[in-house]
Scaffold this active site. Structure first.
Site, short mmCIF file in Angstrom:
data_model
loop_
_atom_site.label_atom_id
_atom_site.label_comp_id
_atom_site.label_asym_id
_atom_site.label_seq_id
_atom_site.Cartn_x
_atom_site.Cartn_y
_atom_site.Cartn_z
N ARG A 260 82.05 -2.50 69.95
CA ARG A 260 81.87 -1.05 70.05
C ARG A 260 81.20 -0.54 68.78
O ARG A 260 81.56 -0.95 67.68
CB ARG A 260 83.21 -0.34 70.26
CG ARG A 260 83.86 -0.71 71.59
CD ARG A 260 85.12 0.05 71.86
NE ARG A 260 85.77 -0.47 73.06
CZ ARG A 260 86.96 -0.08 73.49
NH1 ARG A 260 87.64 0.83 72.82
NH2 ARG A 260 87.49 -0.60 74.60
N ARG A 275 90.08 -0.15 63.44
CA ARG A 275 88.91 0.31 64.18
C ARG A 275 87.72 -0.56 63.77
O ARG A 275 87.09 -0.33 62.75
CB ARG A 275 88.64 1.78 63.88
CG ARG A 275 87.70 2.46 64.87
CD ARG A 275 87.54 3.93 64.54
NE ARG A 275 88.79 4.65 64.71
CZ ARG A 275 89.21 5.16 65.86
NH1 ARG A 275 88.48 5.03 66.95
NH2 ARG A 275 90.36 5.81 65.93
N GLU A 347 97.93 3.91 68.93
CA GLU A 347 97.61 3.36 70.24
C GLU A 347 97.35 1.85 70.17
O GLU A 347 96.63 1.37 69.30
CB GLU A 347 96.36 4.05 70.81
CG GLU A 347 95.92 3.50 72.16
CD GLU A 347 94.44 3.69 72.41
OE1 GLU A 347 93.86 2.87 73.14
OE2 GLU A 347 93.86 4.66 71.87
N SER A 350 95.82 1.22 76.54
CA SER A 350 95.59 2.31 77.48
C SER A 350 95.54 1.72 78.88
O SER A 350 94.81 0.75 79.11
CB SER A 350 94.26 3.04 77.19
OG SER A 350 94.40 3.93 76.12
N ARG A 388 95.06 -5.11 67.13
CA ARG A 388 96.06 -4.07 66.83
C ARG A 388 97.48 -4.62 66.97
O ARG A 388 98.38 -4.17 66.27
CB ARG A 388 95.83 -2.86 67.75
CG ARG A 388 94.54 -2.13 67.44
CD ARG A 388 94.46 -0.76 68.08
NE ARG A 388 93.27 -0.04 67.62
CZ ARG A 388 93.10 1.27 67.73
NH1 ARG A 388 94.05 2.01 68.28
NH2 ARG A 388 92.00 1.84 67.28
#
Length: 423
Positions: A260, A275, A347, A350, A388
Site C-alpha cells: 500500500r 503502517r 486495529e 477488519s 500488527r
C-alpha cells in the site's frame, strides 16, 4: 456497483444512504440520465424495426419491378440516425456507470451514525490489559534493543515505511502466519489458497479498488497492480462465473505480502511497523448467498477473534460508524488489540460484508434452487494482519529485561523457543 433498478424504485432512500456517508444526492441526476438513455434505446429499437420492415418492402418492390428509390433513401437516412442514437445511448450509459462506480456501498441499517472513528461503537471486549510492574515499551524499542528489528537498513534499501526483521523476530513473524493459516484451515473451514500478488485492472475494479483507490496502490510499468490485500485475487477468482448454489458458502484464506502506498498517511505512525508499504496478512474471503451473508459476517469475525483469544491478546470488537465504514462495505467490524507500549487500542483486523456490491462489478453469480442466476454476496476479513499481530505479541508479552515470552500456541512453530532474548 449499485443496482439501478433499486435506485429507480427508491431514489429518496438511495440519497438518504449516501447522506449518511456525507455524500451529495445523485438520484435525480442519475434518473434523468437513465431516462434519456432509455429514450435513445427505445428510438433505436423503433428505427431498427422500421428498417427491417422497409428492407422487406424493398425486396418485394424489386421483385415486382417497382421503383424502390424512396425507400432506399429512407434506409440510408435511418442508418445514420441509428448510429447517432447508439452513440448517444453508449455515452449516457458511460456517464451513468462512471457515476455509479464512484459511489460507496449502501450501509446496513444497523451501522451507527457518525463522521469518523470517534463515533464507532464497542460491541464487546475480551481480556483485560495486563498490569506491568515496569513501564512497557513500544515494539520498535523492544525490537531495536534485541537487534532484530532494523529500520535503518530497510530505509537504505527501500526508503521509509519498511523494516528488516532478523533472527527470532523474523521467525516469530513466520510462526504467526503459519499458526493463523493452520487455525483457519484446520478449525474454521477455510481452504488455503496461494495467490498472485500482481493482478490486472479487472481484478482491482471488481473488488472496488479502482478507480477510487488507485493512488493508494502500487502499479507496475506493464499496467498490473501489486495487491493491497489478498482479498483482491481471492474474491476476483469467481469473477464472471455462475457458481452452483450447492458449493456455497465458499471460504478461502491466503497468507500473502500486501502493498500500500499509504497515500494521505503522512505523519501517521511514522515510527515502527504499524503502517508499512509492505506487510504480511492472512486474509479470509467468503462467497455466499444473500440469505446467509449476515450469519457469515458474524462467523468470519469470530474466526478472527479466535486468533487473538488463542494468543491471549486483549481485544475489543468495534462496529464502525457510517463515516468510518469503507467504500465497498455495507457493514464492518474492526478488532482492536491492546498495545501496552502505546497505551491504546489499535486495529488489527477488519471484517466486512459488501453484500452484492462487488459481485455486480465483477458479474459473480450463483444458481438458485429455482435454477435462476443471482448475484453472490462477498465478505472479506483479516485473520489477522501478521505484522500488527507481531507488534501486539511483542508488547503484551514483553519482560522487564527487554526479552519477549513466546505465547504457548506459537512455541511449536518456534522450535520450542520459550523466550526471545538478545543474541
Amino acid at each position: 456497483m449499485h443496482d439501478l433498478r433499486a435506485l429507480r424504485a427508491d431514489p429518496d432512500g438511495f440519497d438518504a444512504d449516501l447522506k449518511r456517508r456525507g455524500e451529495p444526492a445523485v438520484a435525480q441526476a442519475l434518473l434523468l440520465l437513465d431516462h434519456d438513455r432509455r429514450a435513445a434505446e427505445t428510438a433505436l429499437q423503433e428505427l431498427q424495426a422500421r428498417r427491417k420492415q422497409i428492407s422487406r418492402e424493398i425486396g418485394a418492390m424489386r421483385k415486382s419491378g417497382a421503383d424502390s428509390s424512396a425507400l432506399e433513401a429512407e434506409v440510408a437516412s435511418a442508418k445514420g440516425r441509428m448510429e447517432e442514437l447508439q452513440t448517444r445511448a453508449d455515452d449516457l450509459d458511460g456517464q451513468i456507470r462512471g457515476t455509479l462506480e464512484r459511489l460507496p456501498n449502501r450501509l446496513d441499517a444497523s451501522v451507527p451514525e457518525g463522521a469518523d472513528e470517534n463515533a464507532n461503537v464497542e460491541v464487546h471486549q475480551n481480556g483485560t490489559p495486563r498490569e506491568f510492574a515496569f513501564a512497557p515499551r513500544e515494539h520498535f524499542e523492544l525490537g531495536e534493543a534485541l537487534g532484530m528489528m532494523d529500520f535503518e537498513t530497510a530505509s537504505r534499501l527501500s526508503g521509509a515505511r519498511f523494516v528488516v526483521l532478523r533472527g527470532q523476530l523474523a521467525r516469530l513473524e513466520r510462526a504467526l502466519g503459519q499458526f493463523m493459516l493452520d487455525l483457519h484451515t484446520g478449525e474454521n473451514g477455510y481452504e488455503e489458497t496461494a495467490v498472485p500478488v500482481l493482478v490486472n485492472n479487472e481484478a482491482m475494479y471488481g473488488t472496488d479498488k479502482l478507480p477510487k483507490f488507485a493512488d493508494q496502490s502500487f502499479r507496475t510499468e506493464d499496467g498490473r497492480w501489486l495487491i493491497p490485500t489478498a482479498e483482491v485475487p481471492l474474491t476476483a477468482s469467481v469473477a464472471g462465473q455462475i457458481l452452483p448454489g450447492t458449493m456455497l458458502p465458499r471460504r478461502l484464506v491466503a497468507l500473502s505480502s500486501c502493498f500500500r502506498s499509504e497515500a494521505g498517511a503522512a505523519g501517521r505512525d511514522t515510527r515502527g511497523m504499524l503502517r508499512q508499504h509492505q506487510f504480511q496478512k492472512v486474509e479470509m474471503v467468503s462467497i455466499t448467498t444473500p440469505e446467509e451473508s449476515d450469519a457469515e459476517h458474524e462467523r468470519m469475525t469470530r474466526c478472527a477473534e479466535m486468533v487473538l483469544e488463542k494468543l491471549g491478546i486483549p481485544y475489543r470488537r468495534m462496529l464502525l460508524c457510517a463515516g468510518d465504514t469503507g467504500f465497498g462495505a455495507a457493514k464492518t467490524f474492526d478488532l482492536e488489540a491492546w498495545l501496552p507500549g502505546q497505551k491504546a487500542w489499535r486495529e488489527i483486523s477488519s471484517c466486512s460484508t459488501t453484500r452484492d456490491f462487488q459481485a455486480r462489478r465483477m458479474n459473480a453469480r450463483y444458481r438458485t434452487a429455482e435454477g435462476k442466476p443471482a448475484f453472490v454476496h462477498t465478505l472479506n476479513g483479516s485473520g489477522l494482519a501478521v505484522g500488527r499481530t507481531l507488534i501486539a505479541v511483542m508488547e503484551n508479552y514483553q519482560d522487564a529485561d527487554g526479552s519477549i515470552t513466546v505465547p504457548d500456541v506459537l512455541r511449536p512453530y518456534m522450535g520450542g523457543i520459550e523466550v526471545i532474548r538478545a543474541a
